[in-house]
Design an enzyme around this catalytic site. Structure first.
Site, PDB file in Angstrom:
ATOM      1  N   CYS A 198      53.770 -36.848 -19.757  1.00 42.03           N
ATOM      2  CA  CYS A 198      53.711 -35.577 -20.488  1.00 42.03           C
ATOM      3  C   CYS A 198      53.745 -35.936 -21.971  1.00 42.03           C
ATOM      4  CB  CYS A 198      54.840 -34.631 -20.073  1.00 42.03           C
ATOM      5  SG  CYS A 198      56.506 -35.228 -20.452  1.00 42.03           S
ATOM      6  N   PHE A 199      54.186 -35.041 -22.822  1.00 40.83           N
ATOM      7  CA  PHE A 199      54.096 -35.333 -24.244  1.00 40.83           C
ATOM      8  C   PHE A 199      55.086 -36.418 -24.676  1.00 40.83           C
ATOM      9  CE2 PHE A 199      55.020 -34.397 -28.805  1.00 40.83           C
ATOM     10  CZ  PHE A 199      53.806 -34.824 -29.292  1.00 40.83           C
TER      11      PHE A 199
END
Length: 366
Positions: A98-99
């Protein structure tokens, strides 16, 4: 989490082995920039992410997490889990992220483990950490490599030459653009971030060569900007000039900008392909209207329209030959001659394709 699941942090092995990954960020984040060999299989849609983000700002993390679980449950959760499991089936040696390597990838990783018992690894630090690594590696490698630049007149076959060299960095290929007014291809250019990511990975893969070969480029290739560390190094590097006759250049340019472009447009859309090819030529010509001057532009536009009409009636592109030759000799060559005068002190070799290949081979490249 009930079990400590695997995190990957050997980024060099990850990128040099072209590890397939799925990105759990929302689509809007993915489209701004991603890594190669990556598929967007988000935990939340753009709208869901927006709602959770607003909740986080107004009510804090705990409420935002609760809202996220409310939005992604039941059939919605199962549908997203199914897409991840399908990816894992195809790519058992892949990874997810994810980020920042936090909540979203941890949730995806946990759901996968609970459903299958598979400990599918996630990137430690997520997209942000890998992106930082690629930026830093680009700076480091360019500071330590010996760059050599291939120059030459438009149409002399620089790209064809580069295709025969292992230790080359194909900036135009990575940018999906040929670096001129006629440089568009039938598919869009990558975002700036995606271009930089792919460039970094190419540099990492080829960093052990004693020399890296680049094509002579400006600051931009189409809409993407060449990173400063690359531009600064190549703008001072030794320069090899590839030489070709006008006839050879016309043939190379006819192949690239007429025949192959037409075939690519047709392959992309059989019904509209020829119209799209015609528009490509007319729009590209329009981009250089000011430099051509109004009268020359009008005359050349008419020539292009006649060449297009001739192809439709005879299935022959010969009408483009004088157009291509005129563009090379009367438009591109004067610009090239002006620019090359500023670089003559950097020229270390001139020759045709085979001579240049031989010279590069003798650079004792490892």
């Amino acid at each position: 989490m009930s079990k400590s699941l695997t995190q990957l942090q050997d980024f060099r092995t990850l990128v040099t082995s072209d590890t397939p990954m799925f990105d759990t960020r929302a689509p809007i984040e993915f489209t701004q920039g991603a890594f190669p060999h990556t598929q967007n299989l988000p935990l939340m849609s753009d709208k869901e992410r927006e709602l959770v983000g607003t909740c986080y700002k107004n009510k804090g993390q705990d409420k935002a997490i609760l809202l996220g679980h409310e939005l992604v449950q039941g059939e919605v959760k199962q549908a997203r889990l199914d897409t991840w499991l399908e990816f894992i089936k195809k790519h058992p040696d892949g990874a997810l992220y994810c980020f920042r390597g936090g909540m979203r990838s941890q949730i995806a990783q946990q759901w996968i483990y609970e459903a299958t018992g598979i400990d599918y690894p996630r990137l430690k630090g997520g997209y942000k950490a890998l992106r930082r690594y690629l930026i830093d590696e680009t700076d480091r490698i360019m500071a330590n490599t010996t760059a050599v630049v291939i120059g030459g007149q438009t149409g002399c076959g620089k790209t064809l030459l580069l295709d025969q060299i292992h230790q080359q960095i194909d900036l135009e290929g990575l940018a999906n653009h040929r670096g001129s007014a006629f440089g568009n291809t039938t598919t869009p250019q990558p975002t700036q971030i995606s271009f930089e990511n792919e460039l970094a990975i190419e540099l990492i893969k080829k960093q052990d060569y004693s020399h890296l070969i680049f094509e002579d480029e400006g600051a931009n290739v189409g809409t993407v900007h060449i990173p400063d560390c690359v531009k600064n190094k190549t703008s001072q590097a030794d320069l090899i000039l590839l030489e070709a006759t006008t006839q050879e250049r016309v043939q190379v340019s006819m192949d690239a900008y007429v025949i192959h472009m037409h075939d690519n447009f047709i392959a992309q859309d059989v019904d509209q392909g020829f119209d799209n090819f015609a528009n490509y030529w007319l729009r590209s010509l329009e981009k250089i209207q000011k430099r051509l001057g109004l009268e020359r532009y009008k005359a050349m536009k008419l020539q292009v329209q006649l060449a297009l009409n001739n192809y439709q009636s005879t299935n022959n592109f010969d009408g483009f030959v004088p157009i291509v030759e005129s563009l090379l000799v009367d438009y591109y060559d004067p610009m090239y001659n002006y620019q090359i005068q500023k670089k003559l002190d950097r020229v270390i070799f001139k020759g045709n394709s085979q001579e240049v290949l031989g010279y590069i081979h003798n650079l004792s490249i490892s």
